[in-house]
Write a protein that holds these residues in place. Structure first.
Motif, PDB file in Angstrom:
ATOM      1  N   LYS A 203      -2.263   5.508  -4.063  1.00  0.00           N
ATOM      2  CA  LYS A 203      -2.426   4.123  -3.591  1.00  0.00           C
ATOM      3  C   LYS A 203      -3.867   3.899  -3.149  1.00  0.00           C
ATOM      4  N   ASN A 204      -4.424   4.833  -2.382  1.00  0.00           N
ATOM      5  CA  ASN A 204      -5.809   4.701  -1.922  1.00  0.00           C
ATOM      6  C   ASN A 204      -6.794   4.710  -3.091  1.00  0.00           C
ATOM      7  N   TYR A 205      -6.525   5.518  -4.105  1.00  0.00           N
ATOM      8  CA  TYR A 205      -7.372   5.565  -5.305  1.00  0.00           C
ATOM      9  C   TYR A 205      -7.396   4.197  -5.997  1.00  0.00           C
ATOM     10  N   ILE A 206      -6.233   3.597  -6.164  1.00  0.00           N
ATOM     11  CA  ILE A 206      -6.156   2.276  -6.813  1.00  0.00           C
ATOM     12  C   ILE A 206      -6.914   1.243  -5.994  1.00  0.00           C
ATOM     13  N   LEU A 207      -6.742   1.263  -4.678  1.00  0.00           N
ATOM     14  CA  LEU A 207      -7.452   0.308  -3.834  1.00  0.00           C
ATOM     15  C   LEU A 207      -8.968   0.518  -3.919  1.00  0.00           C
ATOM     16  N   GLU A 208      -9.418   1.759  -4.030  1.00  0.00           N
ATOM     17  CA  GLU A 208     -10.845   2.032  -4.213  1.00  0.00           C
ATOM     18  C   GLU A 208     -11.344   1.488  -5.547  1.00  0.00           C
ATOM     19  N   CYS A 209     -10.561   1.652  -6.595  1.00  0.00           N
ATOM     20  CA  CYS A 209     -10.950   1.120  -7.911  1.00  0.00           C
ATOM     21  C   CYS A 209     -11.040  -0.395  -7.874  1.00  0.00           C
ATOM     22  N   LEU A 210     -10.087  -1.038  -7.224  1.00  0.00           N
ATOM     23  CA  LEU A 210     -10.129  -2.496  -7.111  1.00  0.00           C
ATOM     24  C   LEU A 210     -11.345  -2.929  -6.305  1.00  0.00           C
ATOM     25  N   SER A 211     -11.655  -2.183  -5.261  1.00  0.00           N
ATOM     26  CA  SER A 211     -12.818  -2.487  -4.443  1.00  0.00           C
ATOM     27  C   SER A 211     -14.100  -2.396  -5.261  1.00  0.00           C
ATOM     28  N   SER A 212     -14.219  -1.368  -6.098  1.00  0.00           N
ATOM     29  CA  SER A 212     -15.433  -1.216  -6.903  1.00  0.00           C
ATOM     30  C   SER A 212     -15.547  -2.330  -7.939  1.00  0.00           C
ATOM     31  N   ALA A 213     -14.428  -2.863  -8.390  1.00  0.00           N
ATOM     32  CA  ALA A 213     -14.457  -3.976  -9.341  1.00  0.00           C
ATOM     33  C   ALA A 213     -15.025  -5.233  -8.691  1.00  0.00           C
ATOM     34  N   TYR A 214     -14.925  -5.313  -7.373  1.00  0.00           N
ATOM     35  CA  TYR A 214     -15.447  -6.456  -6.637  1.00  0.00           C
ATOM     36  C   TYR A 214     -16.677  -6.072  -5.827  1.00  0.00           C
ATOM     37  N   ALA A 215     -17.464  -5.132  -6.338  1.00  0.00           N
ATOM     38  CA  ALA A 215     -18.735  -4.695  -5.720  1.00  0.00           C
ATOM     39  C   ALA A 215     -18.538  -4.282  -4.271  1.00  0.00           C
ATOM     40  N   GLY A 216     -17.471  -3.535  -4.006  1.00  0.00           N
ATOM     41  CA  GLY A 216     -17.241  -2.998  -2.673  1.00  0.00           C
ATOM     42  C   GLY A 216     -16.532  -3.930  -1.720  1.00  0.00           C
ATOM     43  N   GLU A 217     -16.204  -5.127  -2.153  1.00  0.00           N
ATOM     44  CA  GLU A 217     -15.542  -6.079  -1.269  1.00  0.00           C
ATOM     45  C   GLU A 217     -14.031  -5.974  -1.450  1.00  0.00           C
ATOM     46  N   ILE A 218     -13.359  -5.405  -0.484  1.00  0.00           N
ATOM     47  CA  ILE A 218     -11.914  -5.228  -0.578  1.00  0.00           C
ATOM     48  C   ILE A 218     -11.170  -6.358   0.133  1.00  0.00           C
ATOM     49  N   SER A 219     -11.896  -7.275   0.782  1.00  0.00           N
ATOM     50  CA  SER A 219     -11.226  -8.328   1.523  1.00  0.00           C
ATOM     51  C   SER A 219     -10.355  -9.167   0.599  1.00  0.00           C
ATOM     52  N   GLY A 220      -9.229  -9.549   1.124  1.00  0.00           N
ATOM     53  CA  GLY A 220      -8.287 -10.338   0.346  1.00  0.00           C
ATOM     54  C   GLY A 220      -7.234  -9.503  -0.347  1.00  0.00           C
ATOM     55  N   PHE A 221      -7.488  -8.197  -0.524  1.00  0.00           N
ATOM     56  CA  PHE A 221      -6.496  -7.304  -1.112  1.00  0.00           C
ATOM     57  C   PHE A 221      -5.591  -6.764  -0.021  1.00  0.00           C
ATOM     58  N   THR A 222      -4.314  -6.848  -0.244  1.00  0.00           N
ATOM     59  CA  THR A 222      -3.352  -6.231   0.658  1.00  0.00           C
ATOM     60  C   THR A 222      -2.290  -5.549  -0.183  1.00  0.00           C
ATOM     61  N   CYS A 223      -1.627  -4.592   0.424  1.00  0.00           N
ATOM     62  CA  CYS A 223      -0.509  -3.966  -0.265  1.00  0.00           C
ATOM     63  C   CYS A 223       0.623  -3.817   0.737  1.00  0.00           C
ATOM     64  N   ARG A 224       1.823  -3.943   0.239  1.00  0.00           N
ATOM     65  CA  ARG A 224       3.014  -3.825   1.064  1.00  0.00           C
ATOM     66  C   ARG A 224       3.907  -2.751   0.474  1.00  0.00           C
ATOM     67  N   LYS A 225       4.300  -1.844   1.338  1.00  0.00           N
ATOM     68  CA  LYS A 225       5.177  -0.768   0.892  1.00  0.00           C
ATOM     69  C   LYS A 225       6.603  -1.302   0.803  1.00  0.00           C
ATOM     70  N   MET A 226       7.248  -0.992  -0.317  1.00  0.00           N
ATOM     71  CA  MET A 226       8.630  -1.417  -0.502  1.00  0.00           C
ATOM     72  C   MET A 226       9.381  -0.302  -1.221  1.00  0.00           C
ATOM     73  N   MET A 227      10.304   0.324  -0.515  1.00  0.00           N
ATOM     74  CA  MET A 227      11.172   1.358  -1.079  1.00  0.00           C
ATOM     75  C   MET A 227      10.376   2.481  -1.754  1.00  0.00           C
ATOM     76  N   GLY A 228       9.309   2.935  -1.103  1.00  0.00           N
ATOM     77  CA  GLY A 228       8.519   4.039  -1.621  1.00  0.00           C
ATOM     78  C   GLY A 228       7.447   3.646  -2.611  1.00  0.00           C
ATOM     79  N   GLU A 229       7.377   2.392  -2.972  1.00  0.00           N
ATOM     80  CA  GLU A 229       6.381   1.892  -3.920  1.00  0.00           C
ATOM     81  C   GLU A 229       5.542   0.828  -3.225  1.00  0.00           C
ATOM     82  N   TYR A 230       4.544   0.281  -3.910  1.00  0.00           N
ATOM     83  CA  TYR A 230       3.636  -0.689  -3.289  1.00  0.00           C
ATOM     84  C   TYR A 230       3.504  -1.942  -4.141  1.00  0.00           C
TER      85      TYR A 230
END
Length: 71
Positions: A8-35
């Protein structure tokens, strides 16, 4: 099999790099072991069994292309 916290952290890092390090606006919610992944409150994908999945659309395709399809 539930998704690992590390993947999960790896995916969030990849998304952050796609937006030049800006992770604001991205959220994730855990649901039944998945996100569920949101950008500015809008569901755009998820992480299931250590695999990234996104809803198909032109807007979402831009995010993956910006990341060089590395996610």
């Amino acid at each position: 099999m539930a998704t690992s916290e590390e993947f999960k952290n790896y995916i969030l890092e990849c998304l952050s790099s796609a937006y030049a390090g800006e992770i604001s606006g991205f959220t994730c919610r855990k649901m039944m072991g998945e996100y569920l992944l949101y950008k500015n409150g809008i569901l755009f994908g998820g992480i299931y069994d250590d695999r990234f999945s996104r809803k198909a659309s032109r807007r979402k395709r831009k995010v993956c292309n910006a990341a060089g399809n590395s996610i």
